[in-house]
Design a protein around this motif. Sequence first.
Motif, PDB file in Angstrom:
ATOM      1  N   VAL A 272       4.235   1.488  -0.880  1.00 39.84           N
ATOM      2  CA  VAL A 272       2.904   2.075  -0.706  1.00 39.84           C
ATOM      3  C   VAL A 272       2.981   3.357   0.127  1.00 39.84           C
ATOM      4  O   VAL A 272       2.328   4.361  -0.174  1.00 39.84           O
ATOM      5  CB  VAL A 272       1.964   1.030  -0.063  1.00 39.84           C
ATOM      6  N   ALA A 273       3.815   3.327   1.175  1.00 40.72           N
ATOM      7  CA  ALA A 273       3.955   4.507   2.023  1.00 40.72           C
ATOM      8  C   ALA A 273       4.583   5.667   1.251  1.00 40.72           C
ATOM      9  O   ALA A 273       4.144   6.823   1.372  1.00 40.72           O
ATOM     10  CB  ALA A 273       4.800   4.168   3.250  1.00 40.72           C
ATOM     11  N   MET A 274       5.609   5.387   0.451  1.00 39.78           N
ATOM     12  CA  MET A 274       6.244   6.431  -0.345  1.00 39.78           C
ATOM     13  C   MET A 274       5.253   7.014  -1.353  1.00 39.78           C
ATOM     14  O   MET A 274       5.282   8.220  -1.648  1.00 39.78           O
ATOM     15  CB  MET A 274       7.468   5.874  -1.067  1.00 39.78           C
ATOM     16  N   ALA A 275       4.380   6.166  -1.864  1.00 41.99           N
ATOM     17  CA  ALA A 275       3.367   6.622  -2.819  1.00 41.99           C
ATOM     18  C   ALA A 275       2.285   7.458  -2.137  1.00 41.99           C
ATOM     19  O   ALA A 275       1.508   8.141  -2.810  1.00 41.99           O
ATOM     20  CB  ALA A 275       2.739   5.429  -3.525  1.00 41.99           C
ATOM     21  N   GLY A 276       2.203   7.397  -0.803  1.00 41.79           N
ATOM     22  CA  GLY A 276       1.196   8.169  -0.086  1.00 41.79           C
ATOM     23  C   GLY A 276      -0.193   7.589  -0.193  1.00 41.79           C
ATOM     24  O   GLY A 276      -1.192   8.322  -0.163  1.00 41.79           O
ATOM     25  N   ILE A 277      -0.269   6.261  -0.316  1.00 35.80           N
ATOM     26  CA  ILE A 277      -1.572   5.610  -0.451  1.00 35.80           C
ATOM     27  C   ILE A 277      -1.698   4.523   0.611  1.00 35.80           C
ATOM     28  O   ILE A 277      -0.794   4.306   1.423  1.00 35.80           O
ATOM     29  CB  ILE A 277      -1.756   5.005  -1.860  1.00 35.80           C
ATOM     30  N   HIS A 278      -2.797   3.805   0.576  1.00 37.33           N
ATOM     31  CA  HIS A 278      -3.054   2.697   1.485  1.00 37.33           C
ATOM     32  C   HIS A 278      -3.081   1.410   0.666  1.00 37.33           C
ATOM     33  O   HIS A 278      -3.525   1.414  -0.491  1.00 37.33           O
ATOM     34  CB  HIS A 278      -4.401   2.905   2.199  1.00 37.33           C
ATOM     35  N   PRO A 279      -2.621   0.278   1.228  1.00 35.84           N
ATOM     36  CA  PRO A 279      -2.647  -0.969   0.458  1.00 35.84           C
ATOM     37  C   PRO A 279      -4.012  -1.313  -0.123  1.00 35.84           C
ATOM     38  O   PRO A 279      -4.099  -1.902  -1.210  1.00 35.84           O
ATOM     39  CB  PRO A 279      -2.199  -2.022   1.493  1.00 35.84           C
ATOM     40  N   ASP A 280      -5.079  -0.942   0.581  1.00 31.89           N
ATOM     41  CA  ASP A 280      -6.423  -1.277   0.102  1.00 31.89           C
ATOM     42  C   ASP A 280      -6.794  -0.549  -1.179  1.00 31.89           C
ATOM     43  O   ASP A 280      -7.792  -0.893  -1.825  1.00 31.89           O
ATOM     44  CB  ASP A 280      -7.460  -0.962   1.183  1.00 31.89           C
ATOM     45  N   GLN A 281      -5.992   0.455  -1.563  1.00 31.32           N
ATOM     46  CA  GLN A 281      -6.274   1.187  -2.800  1.00 31.32           C
ATOM     47  C   GLN A 281      -5.618   0.537  -4.022  1.00 31.32           C
ATOM     48  O   GLN A 281      -5.927   0.918  -5.156  1.00 31.32           O
ATOM     49  CB  GLN A 281      -5.790   2.632  -2.669  1.00 31.32           C
ATOM     50  N   ILE A 282      -4.717  -0.415  -3.812  1.00 31.10           N
ATOM     51  CA  ILE A 282      -4.061  -1.099  -4.927  1.00 31.10           C
ATOM     52  C   ILE A 282      -5.080  -1.983  -5.645  1.00 31.10           C
ATOM     53  O   ILE A 282      -5.800  -2.772  -5.027  1.00 31.10           O
ATOM     54  CB  ILE A 282      -2.878  -1.957  -4.425  1.00 31.10           C
ATOM     55  N   ASP A 283      -5.140  -1.849  -6.961  1.00 30.86           N
ATOM     56  CA  ASP A 283      -6.075  -2.648  -7.756  1.00 30.86           C
ATOM     57  C   ASP A 283      -5.472  -3.964  -8.229  1.00 30.86           C
ATOM     58  O   ASP A 283      -6.180  -4.960  -8.379  1.00 30.86           O
ATOM     59  CB  ASP A 283      -6.528  -1.849  -8.987  1.00 30.86           C
ATOM     60  N   TYR A 284      -4.149  -3.952  -8.467  1.00 27.49           N
ATOM     61  CA  TYR A 284      -3.519  -5.110  -9.108  1.00 27.49           C
ATOM     62  C   TYR A 284      -2.081  -5.239  -8.637  1.00 27.49           C
ATOM     63  O   TYR A 284      -1.390  -4.230  -8.450  1.00 27.49           O
ATOM     64  CB  TYR A 284      -3.555  -4.940 -10.629  1.00 27.49           C
ATOM     65  N   VAL A 285      -1.649  -6.475  -8.438  1.00 30.92           N
ATOM     66  CA  VAL A 285      -0.255  -6.773  -8.124  1.00 30.92           C
ATOM     67  C   VAL A 285       0.345  -7.576  -9.265  1.00 30.92           C
ATOM     68  O   VAL A 285      -0.142  -8.668  -9.595  1.00 30.92           O
ATOM     69  CB  VAL A 285      -0.113  -7.563  -6.806  1.00 30.92           C
ATOM     70  N   SER A 286       1.402  -7.023  -9.876  1.00 31.29           N
ATOM     71  CA  SER A 286       2.206  -7.780 -10.825  1.00 31.29           C
ATOM     72  C   SER A 286       3.187  -8.589  -9.995  1.00 31.29           C
ATOM     73  O   SER A 286       4.155  -8.053  -9.447  1.00 31.29           O
ATOM     74  CB  SER A 286       2.953  -6.834 -11.778  1.00 31.29           C
ATOM     75  N   ALA A 287       2.922  -9.876  -9.867  1.00 32.92           N
ATOM     76  CA  ALA A 287       3.681 -10.727  -8.954  1.00 32.92           C
ATOM     77  C   ALA A 287       5.010 -11.162  -9.561  1.00 32.92           C
ATOM     78  O   ALA A 287       5.142 -11.285 -10.775  1.00 32.92           O
ATOM     79  CB  ALA A 287       2.853 -11.957  -8.582  1.00 32.92           C
ATOM     80  N   HIS A 288       5.962 -11.405  -8.671  1.00 39.85           N
ATOM     81  CA  HIS A 288       7.242 -11.979  -9.123  1.00 39.85           C
ATOM     82  C   HIS A 288       6.974 -13.358  -9.718  1.00 39.85           C
ATOM     83  O   HIS A 288       7.468 -13.669 -10.795  1.00 39.85           O
ATOM     84  CB  HIS A 288       8.207 -12.049  -7.943  1.00 39.85           C
TER      85      HIS A 288
END
Length: 406
Positions: A272-288
């Motif tokens: 998330v940090a490398m992407a330059g965003i905040h975790p709260d901006q993630i819409d979806y997690v493709s889980a293991h």
Amino acid sequence: MNYSNAEIVVTGIGVYNTIGIHADSFWEQLLAGKNGLRKIDLFDVSEQRAQTGCQLTELLPSAWFASESETMGRTTRIVLPPIEEALLQAGLDQADCSGGKTGLCIGTTMGEIEPLEKAMRGDPNGQTGGPHAIAEQIATLLALQGPIWTFTNACAAGNFAIARSMDELRSGRADRMIAAGVDAMSWAAFTGFNSLRAMSTDACRPFDVTRKGLILGEGAGVLVMERRESAEARGVTPLAHILGYGMTSDAHHITRPDPKAKGAVRAMREAVAMAGIHPDQIDYVSAHGTGTMANDRMEATALREVFANHPTSVKVSSIKGHIGHTLGAASAIEAVMSVKALQTQMLPPTLHLENLDPACVADSLHMLREPWRGKVSLILSNSYAFGGVNSSIVLSAPQEGGVFHE
């Protein structure tokens, strides 16, 4: 020329597994809840506790190298068709591959294992085997002039291939990269997971309280990646952006993940940090989401920490109930799935999830049991491996690339 901050885009995708022979059919079957489970017949499983898996019924022929591939092992033959599919979607042909700095990253767990297993049964057939055989043979067929890599980081290998491809593009060592994950159904892996009693005897139920373990699968996922300016110069519209990655290692146990999930949390935060965003901006997690208690609970613990303050509850699902655990191919296939999710603004469910494990419940997590439709701009895709290897990547829709940097 300095490409260190170049935007990295996906211009082609390809996939091959037990529910889809190309990206579109795979996506349709995911949303339809198709399960690729069948009785294993590649080798004798009569004395095994678990006897089913997501095994391909037949191997697709290569469109470009039909005769040459006949002498190659099963794993190489599985990955060739989706590589061709991804290249064609990216507007590239064989001449394009050999005419510039096109590189290849292969992620795999077992490598080209078939020749070794045949030799163990007294059937040496002259095929080339080993971890590096896949990349070497494909690089020769396509006459690639860019960097060639093989990653054997077990079940996280596909994400490592994507991350390395991003690095090669930003370093300027490559003009485009083929990032792939592939594994074939093998006696060694099947017997090994059976001996660990980690395999389900019926179905894979990620995050379900009644889960019994994982189901092995086979297949391949492929992404063609390049710098955005390169794609635009060729007149190709990007399918998605790769914004960042995170790679960590716990070294907690040879097979069991760290229940405190410290490495998984770091991997997600680094991506998330490398992407330059905040975790709260993630819409979806493709889980293991393997369907084993230790892995499911570890990942849920990590997700709860990373998304503790998510304003709307982040959507989460695992596709291993559909296609099984394809080992080194898993995260590459899941990356292809993520691109389709961004394209269609839909999310796949976790197949067989009926009774959510209380240990995986959190207000900040929305575990999907049915296909979901809505705005999807940013996706985090997780993959973990034996030995505590943790990997995460962040993908975005094309129109979102580069706009979230703080």
